[in-house]
Design a protein around this motif. Structure first.
Motif, PDB file in Angstrom:
ATOM      1  N   ARG A 158       5.489  -9.497  -6.257  1.00 27.94           N
ATOM      2  CA  ARG A 158       4.793 -10.287  -5.240  1.00 27.94           C
ATOM      3  C   ARG A 158       4.599  -9.482  -3.962  1.00 27.94           C
ATOM      4  NH1 ARG A 158       6.628 -16.298  -3.409  1.00 27.94           N
ATOM      5  NH2 ARG A 158       8.278 -15.167  -2.308  1.00 27.94           N
ATOM      6  N   ALA A 159       5.562  -8.635  -3.641  1.00 25.78           N
ATOM      7  CA  ALA A 159       5.405  -7.775  -2.473  1.00 25.78           C
ATOM      8  C   ALA A 159       4.222  -6.840  -2.641  1.00 25.78           C
ATOM      9  CB  ALA A 159       6.688  -6.971  -2.250  1.00 25.78           C
ATOM     10  N   VAL A 160       4.061  -6.304  -3.836  1.00 29.98           N
ATOM     11  CA  VAL A 160       2.936  -5.419  -4.121  1.00 29.98           C
ATOM     12  C   VAL A 160       1.619  -6.169  -3.946  1.00 29.98           C
ATOM     13  CG1 VAL A 160       1.748  -4.269  -6.029  1.00 29.98           C
ATOM     14  CG2 VAL A 160       4.153  -3.793  -5.596  1.00 29.98           C
ATOM     15  N   GLY A 166      -3.026  -6.381   2.472  1.00 30.38           N
ATOM     16  CA  GLY A 166      -2.741  -6.046   3.862  1.00 30.38           C
ATOM     17  C   GLY A 166      -1.712  -6.950   4.505  1.00 30.38           C
ATOM     18  N   ARG A 167      -1.038  -7.770   3.708  1.00 35.41           N
ATOM     19  CA  ARG A 167      -0.048  -8.718   4.221  1.00 35.41           C
ATOM     20  C   ARG A 167       1.336  -8.057   4.167  1.00 35.41           C
ATOM     21  NH1 ARG A 167      -1.689 -13.599   0.333  1.00 35.41           N
ATOM     22  NH2 ARG A 167       0.279 -14.484   1.075  1.00 35.41           N
ATOM     23  N   HIS A 168       1.512  -7.009   4.953  1.00 33.66           N
ATOM     24  CA  HIS A 168       2.705  -6.177   4.846  1.00 33.66           C
ATOM     25  C   HIS A 168       3.963  -6.882   5.347  1.00 33.66           C
ATOM     26  CE1 HIS A 168       0.277  -2.839   3.570  1.00 33.66           C
ATOM     27  NE2 HIS A 168      -0.494  -2.962   4.631  1.00 33.66           N
ATOM     28  N   THR A 169       3.818  -7.768   6.305  1.00 34.40           N
ATOM     29  CA  THR A 169       4.998  -8.491   6.792  1.00 34.40           C
ATOM     30  C   THR A 169       5.560  -9.395   5.701  1.00 34.40           C
ATOM     31  OG1 THR A 169       4.165  -8.430   9.066  1.00 34.40           O
ATOM     32  CG2 THR A 169       5.862 -10.063   8.561  1.00 34.40           C
ATOM     33  N   GLU A 170       4.678 -10.055   4.954  1.00 38.52           N
ATOM     34  CA  GLU A 170       5.134 -10.890   3.835  1.00 38.52           C
ATOM     35  C   GLU A 170       5.746 -10.029   2.731  1.00 38.52           C
ATOM     36  OE1 GLU A 170       2.249 -13.967   2.589  1.00 38.52           O
ATOM     37  OE2 GLU A 170       1.197 -13.445   4.438  1.00 38.52           O
ATOM     38  N   ALA A 171       5.120  -8.888   2.475  1.00 39.23           N
ATOM     39  CA  ALA A 171       5.676  -7.974   1.478  1.00 39.23           C
ATOM     40  C   ALA A 171       7.083  -7.549   1.878  1.00 39.23           C
ATOM     41  CB  ALA A 171       4.774  -6.755   1.317  1.00 39.23           C
ATOM     42  N   LEU A 172       7.254  -7.238   3.150  1.00 40.13           N
ATOM     43  CA  LEU A 172       8.563  -6.789   3.631  1.00 40.13           C
ATOM     44  C   LEU A 172       9.622  -7.873   3.451  1.00 40.13           C
ATOM     45  CD1 LEU A 172      10.193  -4.570   4.996  1.00 40.13           C
ATOM     46  CD2 LEU A 172       9.497  -5.510   7.212  1.00 40.13           C
ATOM     47  N   ALA A 173       9.263  -9.123   3.661  1.00 39.03           N
ATOM     48  CA  ALA A 173      10.237 -10.206   3.489  1.00 39.03           C
ATOM     49  C   ALA A 173      10.737 -10.258   2.048  1.00 39.03           C
ATOM     50  CB  ALA A 173       9.603 -11.539   3.888  1.00 39.03           C
ATOM     51  N   ASP A 174       9.827 -10.117   1.079  1.00 34.41           N
ATOM     52  CA  ASP A 174      10.257 -10.120  -0.327  1.00 34.41           C
ATOM     53  C   ASP A 174      11.105  -8.899  -0.652  1.00 34.41           C
ATOM     54  OD1 ASP A 174       9.260 -12.540  -1.221  1.00 34.41           O
ATOM     55  OD2 ASP A 174       7.341 -11.712  -1.863  1.00 34.41           O
TER      56      ASP A 174
END
Length: 273
Positions: A158-160, A166-174
């Motif tokens: 899901r992070a990928v 371009g949703r890097h903040t959400e990726a970082l949370a996962d």
């Protein structure tokens, strides 16, 4: 299905190139996969059936034969086992969108347990990523995580998908959650390093990549990412050494392609971001 981190994140920081390489094993010329990368544990099976096992085994040698076998079995009442095998065969034949749709349908209708259904939603996620549809991939991964919330592979998937949008903040949370759940998984640290780099948190990215390399000193993807970070920090010689080593460790791979691109661009001129 699982894609390599550089392929998913476009990890060549000089060119910000992207590629699509999957580790799922098909026979030569039978599908999109060309390299072998670390794989998750064998996922739970949807059904217990010798016919199911035979059909899945065919995928490793000939996706077209597997599809024909699955379609015949489906006509004979093979049910969700036949549907699942047919969808994976479509993926092996490069029919990524059709395969992704079919895998989602199978996972949604299946009477199997939550772990098995989540595994199939995870395969749909990978298929959508190969089809370059990260929005659908994110949705499929989220459905999988509703079933088994603490699965690190699904969190990485899901992070990928988030990062591809371009949703890097959400990726970082996962990825924060993935490394907390399984701190010995080098792939998660590599992905978090790439995500932090995309957020211009280069020093934190450097810490993550050193953690990954402490776990797996010859991880080609980690070396590719460390080379990128070294280049961003002005260490061109160190970057070249890392990219050259990544080429040696993973020739004929997406990682090698990106390392070679970086080496060539490094020689051609200053870093472009």
């Amino acid at each position: 299905m699982r894609l390599s981190p550089p392929a998913l994140f476009g990890a060549a920081a000089i060119a910000l190139a992207s590629a699509g390489a999957a580790w799922f094993a098909f026979g030569p010329g039978d599908g999109p996969a060309e390299e072998a990368l670390p794989t998750p544990p064998e996922p739970p099976r949807l059904v217990d059936s010798p016919e199911y096992d035979r059909c899945l085994a065919l995928l490793a040698t000939d996706a077209q034969d597997a599809l024909m076998h699955a379609e015949q079995w489906r006509r004979e009442g093979g049910g969700e086992g036949a549907e699942h095998c047919a969808a994976l065969a479509q993926l092996g034949l490069g029919e990524t969108e059709q395969a992704a749709e079919a895998l989602e349908v199978v996972a949604g209708r299946s009477q199997a347990g939550p772990a098995a259904r989540a595994a199939v939603f995870g395969q749909a996620t990978q298929a959508w990523l190969l089809a370059e549809n990260p929005v659908r991939a994110y949705t499929a991964a989220s459905r999988a995580l509703e079933l088994i919330p603490d699965d690190t592979w699904l969190l990485m998937d899901r992070a990928v998908a988030a990062a591809a949008q371009g949703r890097h903040t959400e990726a970082l949370a996962d990825l924060d959650r993935a490394v907390r759940l399984e701190p010995t998984r080098a792939e998660a640290w590599v992905l978090r390093a790439a995500t932090r780099r995309q957020l211009d948190r280069v020093e934190l990215a450097a810490q993550d990549i050193e953690r990954a390399l402490a776990l797996e000193p010859e991880n080609a993807e980690a070396l590719l990412e460390r080379g990128i970070i070294r280049q961003l920090r002005g260490d061109s010689e160190g970057a070249r050494a890392d990219w050259s080593r990544a080429l040696e460790l993973a020739p004929d791979s997406a990682t090698a392609d990106l390392a070679a691109q970086n080496l060539a661009l490094n020689e051609a001129g200053p870093l472009r971001r």
